[in-house]
Design a protein around this motif. Sequence first.
Motif, PDB file in Angstrom:
ATOM      1  N   GLY A   1      -9.440  -7.481  24.835  1.00 61.34           N
ATOM      2  CA  GLY A   1      -9.503  -9.199  24.967  1.00 61.34           C
ATOM      3  C   GLY A   1      -8.249  -9.586  26.014  1.00 61.34           C
ATOM      4  N   SER A   2      -8.457 -10.733  26.608  1.00 58.40           N
ATOM      5  CA  SER A   2      -7.724 -11.115  27.510  1.00 58.40           C
ATOM      6  C   SER A   2      -6.186 -11.515  27.318  1.00 58.40           C
ATOM      7  N   GLY A   3      -6.083 -11.760  25.837  1.00 61.90           N
ATOM      8  CA  GLY A   3      -4.922 -12.088  25.304  1.00 61.90           C
ATOM      9  C   GLY A   3      -4.950 -13.377  24.769  1.00 61.90           C
ATOM     10  N   CYS A   4      -6.112 -13.774  24.628  1.00 65.21           N
ATOM     11  CA  CYS A   4      -6.228 -15.335  24.320  1.00 65.21           C
ATOM     12  C   CYS A   4      -5.866 -15.322  22.717  1.00 65.21           C
ATOM     13  N   LYS A   5      -5.665 -16.902  22.117  1.00 62.17           N
ATOM     14  CA  LYS A   5      -5.625 -17.023  20.821  1.00 62.17           C
ATOM     15  C   LYS A   5      -6.166 -16.100  19.505  1.00 62.17           C
ATOM     16  N   ARG A   6      -7.412 -15.931  20.176  1.00 67.09           N
ATOM     17  CA  ARG A   6      -8.488 -15.270  19.226  1.00 67.09           C
ATOM     18  C   ARG A   6      -7.756 -13.673  19.326  1.00 67.09           C
ATOM     19  N   CYS A   7      -7.725 -13.336  20.252  1.00 65.52           N
ATOM     20  CA  CYS A   7      -7.167 -11.760  20.326  1.00 65.52           C
ATOM     21  C   CYS A   7      -6.114 -11.682  19.744  1.00 65.52           C
ATOM     22  N   GLN A   8      -5.016 -12.626  19.798  1.00 66.41           N
ATOM     23  CA  GLN A   8      -3.593 -12.480  19.299  1.00 66.41           C
ATOM     24  C   GLN A   8      -4.006 -12.555  17.631  1.00 66.41           C
ATOM     25  N   GLU A   9      -4.792 -13.201  17.285  1.00 66.20           N
ATOM     26  CA  GLU A   9      -5.159 -13.508  15.955  1.00 66.20           C
ATOM     27  C   GLU A   9      -5.734 -12.361  15.311  1.00 66.20           C
ATOM     28  N   THR A  10      -6.666 -11.726  16.071  1.00 64.73           N
ATOM     29  CA  THR A  10      -7.195 -10.585  15.519  1.00 64.73           C
ATOM     30  C   THR A  10      -6.217  -9.308  15.581  1.00 64.73           C
ATOM     31  N   GLU A  11      -5.340  -9.292  16.517  1.00 62.08           N
ATOM     32  CA  GLU A  11      -4.481  -8.229  16.483  1.00 62.08           C
ATOM     33  C   GLU A  11      -3.417  -8.444  15.208  1.00 62.08           C
ATOM     34  N   GLN A  12      -2.837  -9.665  15.039  1.00 63.71           N
ATOM     35  CA  GLN A  12      -2.340  -9.945  14.005  1.00 63.71           C
ATOM     36  C   GLN A  12      -3.091  -9.556  12.411  1.00 63.71           C
ATOM     37  N   MET A  13      -4.429  -9.932  12.288  1.00 64.29           N
ATOM     38  CA  MET A  13      -5.251  -9.530  11.224  1.00 64.29           C
ATOM     39  C   MET A  13      -5.300  -7.944  11.043  1.00 64.29           C
ATOM     40  N   VAL A  14      -5.340  -7.146  12.144  1.00 63.59           N
ATOM     41  CA  VAL A  14      -5.313  -5.827  12.091  1.00 63.59           C
ATOM     42  C   VAL A  14      -4.017  -5.403  11.147  1.00 63.59           C
ATOM     43  N   ARG A  15      -2.821  -5.822  12.016  1.00 65.02           N
ATOM     44  CA  ARG A  15      -1.746  -5.350  11.446  1.00 65.02           C
ATOM     45  C   ARG A  15      -1.375  -5.583  10.128  1.00 65.02           C
ATOM     46  N   THR A  16      -1.727  -6.675   9.644  1.00 71.11           N
ATOM     47  CA  THR A  16      -1.562  -7.251   8.283  1.00 71.11           C
ATOM     48  C   THR A  16      -2.539  -6.484   7.205  1.00 71.11           C
ATOM     49  N   GLU A  17      -3.636  -6.285   7.685  1.00 68.22           N
ATOM     50  CA  GLU A  17      -4.665  -5.445   6.804  1.00 68.22           C
ATOM     51  C   GLU A  17      -4.200  -4.206   6.495  1.00 68.22           C
ATOM     52  N   ALA A  18      -3.803  -3.549   7.713  1.00 65.56           N
ATOM     53  CA  ALA A  18      -3.320  -2.287   7.813  1.00 65.56           C
ATOM     54  C   ALA A  18      -2.095  -1.959   6.971  1.00 65.56           C
ATOM     55  N   GLN A  19      -1.371  -2.864   6.902  1.00 67.68           N
ATOM     56  CA  GLN A  19      -0.028  -2.755   6.064  1.00 67.68           C
ATOM     57  C   GLN A  19      -0.316  -3.159   4.639  1.00 67.68           C
ATOM     58  N   ARG A  20      -1.131  -3.841   4.499  1.00 67.55           N
ATOM     59  CA  ARG A  20      -1.598  -4.300   3.159  1.00 67.55           C
ATOM     60  C   ARG A  20      -2.345  -3.020   2.337  1.00 67.55           C
ATOM     61  N   LEU A  21      -3.014  -2.409   3.022  1.00 62.04           N
ATOM     62  CA  LEU A  21      -3.724  -1.118   2.700  1.00 62.04           C
ATOM     63  C   LEU A  21      -2.909   0.119   2.600  1.00 62.04           C
ATOM     64  N   GLY A  22      -1.649  -0.080   3.436  1.00 57.01           N
ATOM     65  CA  GLY A  22      -0.939   1.268   3.405  1.00 57.01           C
ATOM     66  C   GLY A  22      -1.531   2.109   4.733  1.00 57.01           C
ATOM     67  N   VAL A  23      -2.475   1.798   5.422  1.00 59.71           N
ATOM     68  CA  VAL A  23      -2.874   2.703   6.245  1.00 59.71           C
ATOM     69  C   VAL A  23      -1.894   2.477   7.538  1.00 59.71           C
ATOM     70  N   ASP A  24      -1.356   3.863   7.959  1.00 64.85           N
ATOM     71  CA  ASP A  24      -0.625   4.085   9.383  1.00 64.85           C
ATOM     72  C   ASP A  24      -1.682   3.726  10.762  1.00 64.85           C
ATOM     73  N   ILE A  25      -1.230   2.926  11.355  1.00 59.84           N
ATOM     74  CA  ILE A  25      -2.079   2.668  12.973  1.00 59.84           C
ATOM     75  C   ILE A  25      -1.112   2.857  13.877  1.00 59.84           C
ATOM     76  N   THR A  26      -1.715   3.082  15.070  1.00 59.86           N
ATOM     77  CA  THR A  26      -0.960   2.637  16.278  1.00 59.86           C
ATOM     78  C   THR A  26      -2.063   1.620  16.839  1.00 59.86           C
TER      79      THR A  26
END
Length: 78
Positions: free
Chosen positions: A8-33
């Motif tokens: 994405g372009s870096g818009c607010k929705r794109c930033q929110e999506t990135e944060q959601m990915v980070r949050t879910e990965a951390q909650r699940l204990g999944v290592d991500i890049t």
Amino acid sequence: MRDVKVLGSGCKRCQETEQMVRTEAQRLGVDITIEKVTDYAEIAKFGVLSTPGVVIDGKVVHAGGIPKAADLAKWLMA
């Protein structure tokens, strides 16, 4: 280690999506890049016309709008 790209372009929705990915990965204990892809030519290579898009391990799992947390969890655990 899961390879995640947020398209994405870096818009607010794109930033929110990135944060959601980070949050879910951390909650699940999944290592991500995580990589933000903002170049439209690169985004087009994935066939995504509507952003934000989410690509996990080279596979487009979501395009257009903010994904649901439950869906992110399912995709990260697959």
